[in-house]
Design a protein around this motif. Structure first.
Motif, PDB file in Angstrom:
ATOM      1  N   UNK A  42       0.845  -1.203   0.000  1.00 61.63           N
ATOM      2  CA  UNK A  42       0.000   0.000   0.000  1.00 61.63           C
ATOM      3  C   UNK A  42       0.878   1.250   0.000  1.00 61.63           C
ATOM      4  N   UNK A  43       0.605   2.153  -0.936  1.00 56.22           N
ATOM      5  CA  UNK A  43       1.345   3.406  -1.015  1.00 56.22           C
ATOM      6  C   UNK A  43       2.707   3.283  -1.663  1.00 56.22           C
ATOM      7  N   UNK A  44       3.034   2.090  -2.162  1.00 53.68           N
ATOM      8  CA  UNK A  44       4.352   1.885  -2.769  1.00 53.68           C
ATOM      9  C   UNK A  44       4.309   2.254  -4.256  1.00 53.68           C
ATOM     10  N   UNK A  45       5.407   2.837  -4.741  1.00 51.50           N
ATOM     11  CA  UNK A  45       5.538   3.163  -6.165  1.00 51.50           C
ATOM     12  C   UNK A  45       6.611   2.239  -6.744  1.00 51.50           C
ATOM     13  N   UNK A  46       6.174   1.318  -7.585  1.00 55.07           N
ATOM     14  CA  UNK A  46       7.091   0.350  -8.205  1.00 55.07           C
ATOM     15  C   UNK A  46       7.202   0.695  -9.686  1.00 55.07           C
ATOM     16  N   UNK A  47       8.431   0.937 -10.140  1.00 47.00           N
ATOM     17  CA  UNK A  47       8.663   1.257 -11.547  1.00 47.00           C
ATOM     18  C   UNK A  47       9.303   0.052 -12.223  1.00 47.00           C
ATOM     19  N   UNK A  48       8.700  -0.368 -13.350  1.00 43.69           N
ATOM     20  CA  UNK A  48       9.184  -1.528 -14.096  1.00 43.69           C
ATOM     21  C   UNK A  48       9.893  -1.017 -15.349  1.00 43.69           C
ATOM     22  N   UNK A  49      11.176  -1.381 -15.474  1.00 45.13           N
ATOM     23  CA  UNK A  49      11.955  -0.941 -16.635  1.00 45.13           C
ATOM     24  C   UNK A  49      12.579  -2.153 -17.308  1.00 45.13           C
ATOM     25  N   UNK A  50      13.110  -1.919 -18.504  1.00 46.97           N
ATOM     26  CA  UNK A  50      13.759  -3.008 -19.232  1.00 46.97           C
ATOM     27  C   UNK A  50      13.690  -2.740 -20.716  1.00 46.97           C
ATOM     28  N   UNK A  51      14.440  -3.495 -21.506  1.00 48.34           N
ATOM     29  CA  UNK A  51      14.431  -3.283 -22.955  1.00 48.34           C
ATOM     30  C   UNK A  51      13.070  -3.585 -23.570  1.00 48.34           C
ATOM     31  N   UNK A  52      12.844  -3.085 -24.782  1.00 44.19           N
ATOM     32  CA  UNK A  52      11.603  -3.397 -25.507  1.00 44.19           C
ATOM     33  C   UNK A  52      11.486  -4.906 -25.658  1.00 44.19           C
ATOM     34  N   UNK A  53      10.275  -5.424 -25.501  1.00 42.42           N
ATOM     35  CA  UNK A  53      10.055  -6.862 -25.644  1.00 42.42           C
ATOM     36  C   UNK A  53      10.407  -7.666 -24.408  1.00 42.42           C
ATOM     37  N   UNK A  54      10.651  -6.966 -23.270  1.00 43.84           N
ATOM     38  CA  UNK A  54      11.048  -7.691 -22.053  1.00 43.84           C
ATOM     39  C   UNK A  54       9.860  -8.241 -21.278  1.00 43.84           C
ATOM     40  N   UNK A  55       8.625  -7.825 -21.657  1.00 44.96           N
ATOM     41  CA  UNK A  55       7.435  -8.316 -20.961  1.00 44.96           C
ATOM     42  C   UNK A  55       6.846  -7.313 -19.978  1.00 44.96           C
ATOM     43  N   UNK A  56       7.384  -6.096 -19.951  1.00 44.50           N
ATOM     44  CA  UNK A  56       6.935  -5.085 -18.978  1.00 44.50           C
ATOM     45  C   UNK A  56       5.449  -4.788 -19.109  1.00 44.50           C
ATOM     46  N   UNK A  57       5.035  -4.449 -20.335  1.00 44.15           N
ATOM     47  CA  UNK A  57       3.631  -4.078 -20.546  1.00 44.15           C
ATOM     48  C   UNK A  57       2.704  -5.261 -20.319  1.00 44.15           C
ATOM     49  N   UNK A  58       3.152  -6.453 -20.732  1.00 44.22           N
ATOM     50  CA  UNK A  58       2.327  -7.651 -20.522  1.00 44.22           C
ATOM     51  C   UNK A  58       2.120  -7.873 -19.032  1.00 44.22           C
ATOM     52  N   UNK A  59       3.186  -7.735 -18.250  1.00 43.06           N
ATOM     53  CA  UNK A  59       3.070  -7.881 -16.791  1.00 43.06           C
ATOM     54  C   UNK A  59       2.030  -6.893 -16.249  1.00 43.06           C
ATOM     55  N   UNK A  60       2.150  -5.643 -16.660  1.00 42.45           N
ATOM     56  CA  UNK A  60       1.234  -4.597 -16.182  1.00 42.45           C
ATOM     57  C   UNK A  60      -0.217  -4.960 -16.514  1.00 42.45           C
TER      58      UNK A  60
END
Length: 258
Positions: A42-60
């Protein structure tokens, strides 16, 4: 331990608002998420980074089931994410999502875009929804555009309206999937500034972004993904100054100077 004690222990530790356990996903033969384990408090800000095609958007997108998963679990406040129907719609209403594209209703005014959800989904009286909607538009700096249509606004203004529209649903958490990547450079900061204010106000946030300055300045934790897996995570200072994996070092070297 009794159930009450268990409940108290969980409250003390804080049940994560969002939790992914051993999540796997394929697109055909492509393994896009590999044994993903992630908790967001709760209240945490988690930023997901990585190269294109790493699965970031799919995870989100798996967090509110815009993408289904092959195996594993997604939990919202300790409860499994509903699969479909009214329960899923109710959960989605509690998890705000802001995309690369603004997805505003082109034929509705800005204020109508913001008030539709509260009126039609939450049953908020129209007058109250409008009052709250105007306050949110003020908060994101576009109140003077309330009666205009989306096409009359810049991209940065439309994205700020999209954030206000999400906030109008009083979400437990907000997901941002590369919210600035479709914007002109001069508009990026006006959107990031709104997100910084949200973070400071205690909003639980998962942010997929290429904006490393935002990740450094605002996140509580940086999650680095590559090839569908979480390779490394840590506090922003530690991650950016002393990455522990070769893959993260390569990635950070590749974006230096950008």
């Amino acid at each position: 331990m009794t159930q009450t004690q268990t409940g108290e222990a969980l409250a003390a530790e804080g049940t994560p608002v969002i939790e992914l356990r051993h999540v796997d996903k394929h697109f055909g033969s492509l393994h896009v998420l590999k044994d993903i384990n992630l908790k967001v408090g709760k209240g945490e800000v988690v930023v997901v980074i990585g190269p294109s095609g790493s699965g970031k958007s799919t995870l989100c997108r798996t967090i509110n089931r815009l993408e289904t998963i092959d195996s594993g679990e997604v939990l919202i406040e300790g409860k499994p994410l509903p699969q479909e129907g009214k329960e899923l719609a109710a959960t989605r209403a509690e998890i705000g999502m802001v995309f690369q594209s603004f997805n505003l209703f082109a034929h509705r005014s800005i204020i109508d875009n913001v008030t539709m959800g509260p009126v039609e989904v939450l049953g908020v009286p129209r007058d109250k929804a409008r009052e709250e909607g105007m306050e949110l538009l003020r908060r994101v700096g576009v109140a003077e555009q309330a009666e205009k249509m989306p096409a009359q606004l810049s991209g940065g203004q439309q994205q700020r309206v999209a954030i206000a529209r999400s906030l109008a649903m009083h979400p437990k958490a907000m997901l941002f999937d590369e919210p600035t990547s479709a914007l002109d450079p001069e508009m990026i900061n006006e959107v990031l500034d709104v997100m910084v204010e949200l973070a400071r106000g205690g909003m639980t946030m998962v942010v997929v972004t290429h904006e490393m300055g935002f990740a450094r300045r605002v996140s509580d934790r940086v999650v680095f993904m590559a090839d569908g897996a979480i390779i490394e995570e840590g506090k922003p200072d530690e991650f950016f100054e002393h990455p522990t994996t070769e893959r993260a070092r390569e990635f950070l070297d590749s974006i230096k100077g950008h």
